[in-house]
Design a protein around this motif. Structure first.
Motif, PDB file in Angstrom:
ATOM      1  N   ASP A   1       0.685 -11.230 -13.413  1.00 44.37           N
ATOM      2  CA  ASP A   1      -0.123 -10.955 -12.227  1.00 44.37           C
ATOM      3  C   ASP A   1       0.696 -11.006 -10.941  1.00 44.37           C
ATOM      4  O   ASP A   1       0.269 -10.491  -9.902  1.00 44.37           O
ATOM      5  N   LYS A   2       1.874 -11.633 -11.007  1.00 48.16           N
ATOM      6  CA  LYS A   2       2.716 -11.737  -9.818  1.00 48.16           C
ATOM      7  C   LYS A   2       3.818 -10.682  -9.796  1.00 48.16           C
ATOM      8  O   LYS A   2       4.554 -10.575  -8.818  1.00 48.16           O
ATOM      9  N   VAL A   3       3.927  -9.935 -10.885  1.00 52.73           N
ATOM     10  CA  VAL A   3       4.985  -8.929 -10.987  1.00 52.73           C
ATOM     11  C   VAL A   3       4.519  -7.575 -10.471  1.00 52.73           C
ATOM     12  O   VAL A   3       5.208  -6.920  -9.686  1.00 52.73           O
ATOM     13  N   ASP A   4       3.361  -7.158 -10.905  1.00 53.60           N
ATOM     14  CA  ASP A   4       2.857  -5.826 -10.557  1.00 53.60           C
ATOM     15  C   ASP A   4       1.961  -5.905  -9.325  1.00 53.60           C
ATOM     16  O   ASP A   4       0.782  -5.550  -9.365  1.00 53.60           O
ATOM     17  N   VAL A   5       2.534  -6.371  -8.232  1.00 50.09           N
ATOM     18  CA  VAL A   5       1.779  -6.564  -6.997  1.00 50.09           C
ATOM     19  C   VAL A   5       2.549  -5.952  -5.834  1.00 50.09           C
ATOM     20  O   VAL A   5       3.750  -6.196  -5.679  1.00 50.09           O
ATOM     21  N   VAL A   6       1.878  -5.173  -5.027  1.00 50.42           N
ATOM     22  CA  VAL A   6       2.518  -4.555  -3.864  1.00 50.42           C
ATOM     23  C   VAL A   6       2.762  -5.617  -2.795  1.00 50.42           C
ATOM     24  O   VAL A   6       1.872  -6.398  -2.466  1.00 50.42           O
ATOM     25  N   HIS A   7       3.973  -5.642  -2.256  1.00 53.12           N
ATOM     26  CA  HIS A   7       4.319  -6.614  -1.227  1.00 53.12           C
ATOM     27  C   HIS A   7       3.504  -6.396   0.047  1.00 53.12           C
ATOM     28  O   HIS A   7       3.057  -5.286   0.335  1.00 53.12           O
ATOM     29  N   ARG A   8       3.370  -7.458   0.812  1.00 54.84           N
ATOM     30  CA  ARG A   8       2.599  -7.373   2.057  1.00 54.84           C
ATOM     31  C   ARG A   8       3.186  -6.322   2.997  1.00 54.84           C
ATOM     32  O   ARG A   8       2.461  -5.511   3.573  1.00 54.84           O
ATOM     33  N   LEU A   9       4.514  -6.327   3.154  1.00 53.33           N
ATOM     34  CA  LEU A   9       5.148  -5.354   4.046  1.00 53.33           C
ATOM     35  C   LEU A   9       4.971  -3.931   3.528  1.00 53.33           C
ATOM     36  O   LEU A   9       4.856  -2.985   4.304  1.00 53.33           O
ATOM     37  N   ASP A  10       4.967  -3.787   2.203  1.00 48.76           N
ATOM     38  CA  ASP A  10       4.723  -2.467   1.621  1.00 48.76           C
ATOM     39  C   ASP A  10       3.291  -2.015   1.888  1.00 48.76           C
ATOM     40  O   ASP A  10       3.028  -0.844   2.170  1.00 48.76           O
ATOM     41  N   LYS A  11       2.360  -2.957   1.779  1.00 47.07           N
ATOM     42  CA  LYS A  11       0.958  -2.622   2.040  1.00 47.07           C
ATOM     43  C   LYS A  11       0.766  -2.152   3.473  1.00 47.07           C
ATOM     44  O   LYS A  11      -0.014  -1.240   3.745  1.00 47.07           O
ATOM     45  N   GLU A  12       1.497  -2.785   4.381  1.00 46.33           N
ATOM     46  CA  GLU A  12       1.399  -2.395   5.788  1.00 46.33           C
ATOM     47  C   GLU A  12       1.892  -0.973   6.008  1.00 46.33           C
ATOM     48  O   GLU A  12       1.519  -0.327   6.990  1.00 46.33           O
ATOM     49  N   LYS A  13       2.728  -0.502   5.084  1.00 48.28           N
ATOM     50  CA  LYS A  13       3.221   0.878   5.157  1.00 48.28           C
ATOM     51  C   LYS A  13       2.400   1.808   4.272  1.00 48.28           C
ATOM     52  O   LYS A  13       2.798   2.939   4.007  1.00 48.28           O
ATOM     53  N   CYS A  14       1.254   1.287   3.810  1.00 45.82           N
ATOM     54  CA  CYS A  14       0.298   2.067   3.007  1.00 45.82           C
ATOM     55  C   CYS A  14       0.865   2.484   1.650  1.00 45.82           C
ATOM     56  O   CYS A  14       0.480   3.523   1.096  1.00 45.82           O
ATOM     57  N   LEU A  15       1.767   1.683   1.113  1.00 47.10           N
ATOM     58  CA  LEU A  15       2.299   1.968  -0.219  1.00 47.10           C
ATOM     59  C   LEU A  15       1.269   1.549  -1.261  1.00 47.10           C
ATOM     60  O   LEU A  15       0.768   0.430  -1.236  1.00 47.10           O
ATOM     61  N   THR A  16       0.952   2.450  -2.169  1.00 41.93           N
ATOM     62  CA  THR A  16      -0.034   2.154  -3.205  1.00 41.93           C
ATOM     63  C   THR A  16       0.638   1.488  -4.403  1.00 41.93           C
ATOM     64  O   THR A  16       1.869   1.508  -4.534  1.00 41.93           O
ATOM     65  N   LEU A  17      -0.178   0.921  -5.292  1.00 42.06           N
ATOM     66  CA  LEU A  17       0.359   0.287  -6.488  1.00 42.06           C
ATOM     67  C   LEU A  17       1.077   1.313  -7.361  1.00 42.06           C
ATOM     68  O   LEU A  17       2.135   1.027  -7.931  1.00 42.06           O
ATOM     69  N   GLU A  18       0.524   2.512  -7.454  1.00 40.65           N
ATOM     70  CA  GLU A  18       1.169   3.554  -8.253  1.00 40.65           C
ATOM     71  C   GLU A  18       2.530   3.923  -7.665  1.00 40.65           C
ATOM     72  O   GLU A  18       3.507   4.111  -8.398  1.00 40.65           O
ATOM     73  N   GLU A  19       2.617   4.013  -6.337  1.00 45.07           N
ATOM     74  CA  GLU A  19       3.894   4.328  -5.695  1.00 45.07           C
ATOM     75  C   GLU A  19       4.894   3.195  -5.899  1.00 45.07           C
ATOM     76  O   GLU A  19       6.090   3.432  -6.092  1.00 45.07           O
ATOM     77  N   PHE A  20       4.398   1.966  -5.852  1.00 46.31           N
ATOM     78  CA  PHE A  20       5.240   0.793  -6.100  1.00 46.31           C
ATOM     79  C   PHE A  20       5.851   0.865  -7.498  1.00 46.31           C
ATOM     80  O   PHE A  20       7.046   0.627  -7.689  1.00 46.31           O
ATOM     81  N   ARG A  21       5.035   1.230  -8.472  1.00 50.87           N
ATOM     82  CA  ARG A  21       5.518   1.360  -9.845  1.00 50.87           C
ATOM     83  C   ARG A  21       6.518   2.510  -9.969  1.00 50.87           C
ATOM     84  O   ARG A  21       7.540   2.397 -10.664  1.00 50.87           O
ATOM     85  N   LEU A  22       6.226   3.618  -9.300  1.00 49.12           N
ATOM     86  CA  LEU A  22       7.128   4.771  -9.345  1.00 49.12           C
ATOM     87  C   LEU A  22       8.500   4.429  -8.774  1.00 49.12           C
ATOM     88  O   LEU A  22       9.531   4.849  -9.307  1.00 49.12           O
TER      89      LEU A  22
END
Length: 228
Positions: A15-36
């Motif tokens: 649950d702590k691995v596949d999580v978008v970082h706070r700074l990434d979220k602020e840049k509107c990065l989605t979970l799918e983009e994070f995985r990509l």
């Protein structure tokens, strides 16, 4: 009989691995983009290392470091850099690399030990008397580094999952052998399913290269590299 051992103390909660970082979220990065991004950078590291003829286990270690860093620590320069060796803006001098090395070491908390599935894989294949499946199972282990499995599961469980898939692909029945190991087959099958789901998500081409949508990768990397 092969004796199963405990995993590394560095294993992380899924649950702590596949999580978008706070700074990434602020840049509107989605979970799918994070995985990509993680898949893309893992493949990029692999190709770069093969180009300079680095040993396979060294490549696997480098990818593990990257995934540990991107899971626990965020710095856009660690991700945005080096995605295209032909692009002038991604060219660095030795001093830049040394500076980045210190950032990576700090992010890893100076813990550089990585236990890979390769050794237990060979031991397990020999124990099961199915060394003819080595090439298939070894290739599957290589592919697991495009996922976060190495951060979550003990190496021997990843090896068992790859053997399980290889047996299915080659129509070999090792039910009794798996039972004798007394491994948790629910976990083994779950890992195997995650590997198979990855191939559904990123289908390889006829040359076994993972194909990713370039436009989506570029869009995700541009978000990460953007200044706050």
């Amino acid at each position: 009989m092969f004796h199963l051992c405990c995993g590394s103390k560095q294993l992380l909660d899924p649950d702590k691995v596949d999580v978008v970082h706070r700074l990434d979220k602020e840049k509107c990065l989605t979970l799918e983009e994070f995985r990509l991004i993680k898949i893309h950078m893992s493949i990029h590291i692999w190709r770069l290392a093969l180009h300079v003829k680095v040993r396979q286990r060294v490549i696997a270690t480098a990818i593990t470091y990257f995934r540990r860093v991107y899971t626990s620590f965020f710095d856009a320069t660690l991700i945005g850099a080096g995605t295209s060796s032909s692009d002038e803006k991604y060219r660095f001098e030795i001093k830049d690399i040394l500076e980045m090395e210190m950032k990576v070491l700090e992010a890893l908390d100076y813990y550089l030990v990585v236990f890979h599935p390769y050794r237990p894989l060979l031991q397990l294949l020999q124990d099961a008397n199915i060394t003819d499946l080595t090439q298939v199972a070894w290739g599957l282990v290589n592919d697991t580094y495009k996922m976060d499995l190495i951060l979550i599961h003990p190496p021997h469980m990843i090896a068992l999952a790859c053997i399980y898939i290889a047996c299915v692909l080659k129509d070999k029945d090792l039910t009794s052998w798996f039972e004798e190991l007394r491994a948790d087959m629910n976990i083994v099958k779950n890992i195997a399913m995650e590997i198979l789901e990855f191939f559904e998500y990123c289908r390889p081409d006829p040359k076994n290269n993972i194909l990713l949508p370039e436009d989506r990768i570029n869009a995700a990397l541009n978000k990460v590299a953007a200044k706050p």
